[in-house]
Design a protein around this motif. Structure first.
Motif, mmCIF file in Angstrom:
data_model
loop_
_atom_site.group_PDB
_atom_site.id
_atom_site.type_symbol
_atom_site.label_atom_id
_atom_site.label_comp_id
_atom_site.label_asym_id
_atom_site.label_seq_id
_atom_site.Cartn_x
_atom_site.Cartn_y
_atom_site.Cartn_z
ATOM 1 N N VAL A 129 0.883 -1.120 0.211
ATOM 2 C CA VAL A 129 0.140 -0.032 -0.056
ATOM 3 C C VAL A 129 0.879 1.239 0.085
ATOM 4 O O VAL A 129 0.746 2.310 0.641
ATOM 5 C CB VAL A 129 -0.895 -0.007 1.220
ATOM 6 C CG1 VAL A 129 -2.072 -0.940 1.028
ATOM 7 C CG2 VAL A 129 -0.217 -0.124 2.500
ATOM 8 N N CYS A 130 1.871 1.270 -0.930
ATOM 9 C CA CYS A 130 2.645 2.587 -0.920
ATOM 10 C C CYS A 130 2.243 3.153 -2.182
ATOM 11 O O CYS A 130 2.457 2.674 -3.405
ATOM 12 C CB CYS A 130 3.969 1.995 -0.986
ATOM 13 S SG CYS A 130 5.406 3.452 -1.045
ATOM 14 N N GLN B 97 5.114 8.591 1.399
ATOM 15 C CA GLN B 97 5.060 7.248 2.026
ATOM 16 C C GLN B 97 6.536 6.570 1.870
ATOM 17 O O GLN B 97 6.856 5.652 2.819
ATOM 18 C CB GLN B 97 3.957 6.324 1.695
ATOM 19 C CG GLN B 97 2.507 7.112 2.216
ATOM 20 C CD GLN B 97 1.233 6.115 1.500
ATOM 21 O OE1 GLN B 97 1.397 5.542 0.468
ATOM 22 N NE2 GLN B 97 0.276 6.119 2.292
ATOM 23 N N ALA B 98 6.935 6.266 0.537
ATOM 24 C CA ALA B 98 8.058 5.734 0.356
ATOM 25 C C ALA B 98 9.257 6.387 1.012
ATOM 26 O O ALA B 98 10.228 5.497 1.561
ATOM 27 C CB ALA B 98 8.372 5.846 -1.313
ATOM 28 N N ALA B 99 9.393 7.506 1.224
ATOM 29 C CA ALA B 99 10.459 8.306 1.920
ATOM 30 C C ALA B 99 10.337 7.832 3.376
ATOM 31 O O ALA B 99 11.391 7.418 4.144
ATOM 32 C CB ALA B 99 10.426 9.938 1.726
ATOM 33 N N ILE B 100 9.121 7.772 4.008
ATOM 34 C CA ILE B 100 9.216 7.292 5.363
ATOM 35 C C ILE B 100 9.493 5.723 5.569
ATOM 36 O O ILE B 100 10.302 5.641 6.526
ATOM 37 C CB ILE B 100 7.685 7.572 5.909
ATOM 38 C CG1 ILE B 100 7.197 9.129 5.844
ATOM 39 C CG2 ILE B 100 7.486 6.866 7.096
ATOM 40 C CD1 ILE B 100 5.857 9.274 6.401
ATOM 41 N N MET C 34 8.035 -3.873 -3.518
ATOM 42 C CA MET C 34 6.999 -3.005 -3.426
ATOM 43 C C MET C 34 5.978 -3.405 -4.551
ATOM 44 O O MET C 34 6.125 -3.586 -5.692
ATOM 45 C CB MET C 34 7.396 -1.473 -3.656
ATOM 46 C CG MET C 34 6.364 -0.365 -4.187
ATOM 47 S SD MET C 34 6.886 1.197 -4.707
ATOM 48 C CE MET C 34 5.168 1.957 -5.543
ATOM 49 N N THR C 35 4.590 -3.472 -4.133
ATOM 50 C CA THR C 35 3.532 -3.677 -5.266
ATOM 51 C C THR C 35 3.337 -2.474 -5.813
ATOM 52 O O THR C 35 2.706 -1.402 -5.367
ATOM 53 C CB THR C 35 2.266 -4.060 -4.592
ATOM 54 O OG1 THR C 35 2.598 -5.178 -3.778
ATOM 55 C CG2 THR C 35 1.247 -4.601 -5.628
ATOM 56 N N SER C 36 3.908 -2.252 -7.049
ATOM 57 C CA SER C 36 3.475 -1.026 -8.167
ATOM 58 C C SER C 36 2.500 -1.611 -9.053
ATOM 59 O O SER C 36 1.675 -2.391 -9.034
ATOM 60 C CB SER C 36 4.909 -0.638 -8.554
ATOM 61 O OG SER C 36 4.573 0.662 -9.423
ATOM 62 N N THR C 37 2.398 -0.725 -10.335
ATOM 63 C CA THR C 37 1.374 -0.974 -11.052
ATOM 64 C C THR C 37 1.794 -0.777 -12.409
ATOM 65 O O THR C 37 2.851 -0.008 -12.693
ATOM 66 C CB THR C 37 0.189 0.045 -10.816
ATOM 67 O OG1 THR C 37 -0.644 0.004 -11.778
ATOM 68 C CG2 THR C 37 0.737 1.400 -10.539
ATOM 69 N N MET C 38 1.017 -1.328 -13.386
ATOM 70 C CA MET C 38 1.545 -1.038 -15.037
ATOM 71 C C MET C 38 0.914 0.320 -15.368
ATOM 72 O O MET C 38 1.623 1.051 -16.541
ATOM 73 C CB MET C 38 0.623 -1.909 -15.757
ATOM 74 C CG MET C 38 -0.983 -1.611 -15.881
ATOM 75 S SD MET C 38 -1.960 -2.862 -16.407
ATOM 76 C CE MET C 38 -1.472 -2.761 -18.344
ATOM 77 N N ALA D 240 -1.264 6.954 -10.593
ATOM 78 C CA ALA D 240 -0.100 6.431 -11.431
ATOM 79 C C ALA D 240 1.244 7.471 -11.070
ATOM 80 O O ALA D 240 2.346 6.786 -11.083
ATOM 81 C CB ALA D 240 -0.339 6.793 -12.909
ATOM 82 N N ASP D 241 0.986 8.696 -11.033
ATOM 83 C CA ASP D 241 2.157 9.636 -10.692
ATOM 84 C C ASP D 241 2.733 9.398 -9.482
ATOM 85 O O ASP D 241 4.226 9.186 -9.324
ATOM 86 C CB ASP D 241 1.656 10.898 -10.929
ATOM 87 C CG ASP D 241 2.958 11.887 -10.970
ATOM 88 O OD1 ASP D 241 3.996 11.824 -11.935
ATOM 89 O OD2 ASP D 241 3.165 12.824 -10.265
ATOM 90 N N GLY D 242 1.925 9.093 -8.421
ATOM 91 C CA GLY D 242 2.398 8.707 -7.088
ATOM 92 C C GLY D 242 3.215 7.448 -7.067
ATOM 93 O O GLY D 242 4.248 7.493 -6.379
ATOM 94 N N LYS D 243 2.582 6.377 -7.872
ATOM 95 C CA LYS D 243 3.451 5.275 -7.880
ATOM 96 C C LYS D 243 4.826 5.389 -8.518
ATOM 97 O O LYS D 243 5.879 4.711 -8.167
ATOM 98 C CB LYS D 243 2.467 4.064 -8.448
ATOM 99 C CG LYS D 243 1.430 3.428 -7.719
ATOM 100 C CD LYS D 243 1.995 2.380 -6.699
ATOM 101 C CE LYS D 243 0.693 1.619 -6.120
ATOM 102 N NZ LYS D 243 1.383 0.789 -4.972
ATOM 103 N N ARG D 244 4.822 6.329 -9.331
ATOM 104 C CA ARG D 244 5.889 6.404 -10.356
ATOM 105 C C ARG D 244 7.031 7.172 -9.496
ATOM 106 O O ARG D 244 8.162 6.596 -9.337
ATOM 107 C CB ARG D 244 5.667 7.135 -11.599
ATOM 108 C CG ARG D 244 6.854 7.191 -12.407
ATOM 109 C CD ARG D 244 6.441 7.629 -13.738
ATOM 110 N NE ARG D 244 5.409 8.817 -13.920
ATOM 111 C CZ ARG D 244 4.183 8.624 -14.347
ATOM 112 N NH1 ARG D 244 3.800 7.619 -14.751
ATOM 113 N NH2 ARG D 244 3.476 9.693 -14.374
#
Length: 308
Positions: free
Chosen positions: A71-72, A77-80, A94-98, A141-145
């Motif tokens: 759930v990142c 959230q990634a920095a923390i 990390m579970t990311s996305t297409m 999308a932008d948050g995951k990237r």
């Protein structure tokens, strides 16, 4: 036996991931905000991952062989997580996305030719130019990237991003309702809104993505991997398979440029190449092998809702 922390993982394929790791004999701990209790035999930590101090307090002195972050969604959230888990884990998945393969970040296809499925090398989050857009889909999308970029910049632990295709299957467990959309509309004789020339996209079964995340946790490779079953489909092919199970011909209604279409109808390239994960040893299934059963599950769920 390994120690595994799963952040999130209280619903859909996250639940399958947790139970799979537990049943394989690993010491599994689930961390969430208290939104769902873990299955038996799984430890439980309660904290808001956005609160760094509370997260550190919940973890105490614990360390883990692997952290699987379901759930990142943001670079914050990634920095923390990067700060908190530095020195606490030997591997971070990390579970990311297409969706990170936003067309704005990719080279334009050769004129007159359909683009080929994207590989992991199609996108370097550290070099991706800031994309422009608005709305929930863009923000996701932008948050995951940008979250991927945080972990990749000056890495403090071995890091993997699993870029998941559209996840289907599971009937009631699939809270997105996207496959149910096709089942319900085709059964009712309602039109499916599609683009004039829709592109193919990639899919993965909910148990398959759980298996891949578990597999990735136990490997030694780093960097991104695309997670998609073999074989891509466009919206016409998908609705055709649904129609075969429902027993009624689909109706398609073409939408104009810029108009919203049904889920999985895309007017731009939206398929992934799964070659890297395959070469590393993961055995993917084929979309056409598991999708009929997933459609049947969605049909059963729709019937249960009607008779409730």
């Amino acid at each position: 036996m390994n120690t595994i922390l799963v952040i999130g993982g209280s619903r859909y394929f996250g639940k399958s991931l947790v139970t799979k790791a537990r049943d394989a004999g690993h010491e599994v701990t689930l961390l969430n905000r208290g939104s769902g209790a873990p299955p038996s035999g799984v430890g439980h930590l309660v904290a808001d991952r956005d609160d760094e101090e509370a997260l550190r307090a919940a973890l105490g002195a614990r360390t883990f062989d692997t952290v699987i972050d379901q759930v990142c969604y943001t670079p914050r959230q990634a920095a923390i997580a990067r700060r908190v888990f530095a020195g606490r884990t030997g591997r971070y998945v990390m579970t990311s996305t297409m969706e990170v393969y936003d067309p704005a970040t990719l080279p334009a296809p050769t004129a007159g030719r359909r683009p080929v499925p994207v590989t992991e090398d199609s996108l370097d989050p550290l070099r991706a130019q800031a994309a422009r857009g608005s709305g929930p889909a863009f923000e996701y999308a932008d948050g995951k990237r940008r979250a991927e970029a945080v972990f990749l910049r000056d890495p403090v632990f071995p890091y993997v991003s699993v870029r998941a295709a559209h996840v289907l299957g599971g009937g009631r467990a699939d809270f997105t309702g996207r496959l149910a959309h096709y089942v319900e509309r085709i059964a009712a004789g309602a039109p499916i809104d599609v683009h004039e020339a829709p592109y193919e996209t990639s899919f993965i079964h909910h148990t398959e993505i759980a298996e891949l995340l578990y597999w990735a946790a136990g490997q030694s490779f780093t960097g991104p991997v695309n997670a998609a079953s073999h074989g891509s489909l466009d919206v016409m092919g998908l609705s055709g398979l649904v129609a075969e199970r429902v027993g009624r011909r689909p109706r398609h209604r073409v939408v104009g440029d810029g108009a919203e279409a049904s889920p999985f109808s895309f007017d731009r390239a939206y398929a992934m190449d799964n070659g890297r994960a395959s070469a590393l040893g993961f055995d993917f299934g084929r979309v056409t092998d598991w999708l009929p059963e997933a459609i049947t599950e969605a049909m059963a769920e729709a019937a249960a809702v009607r008779t409730a």
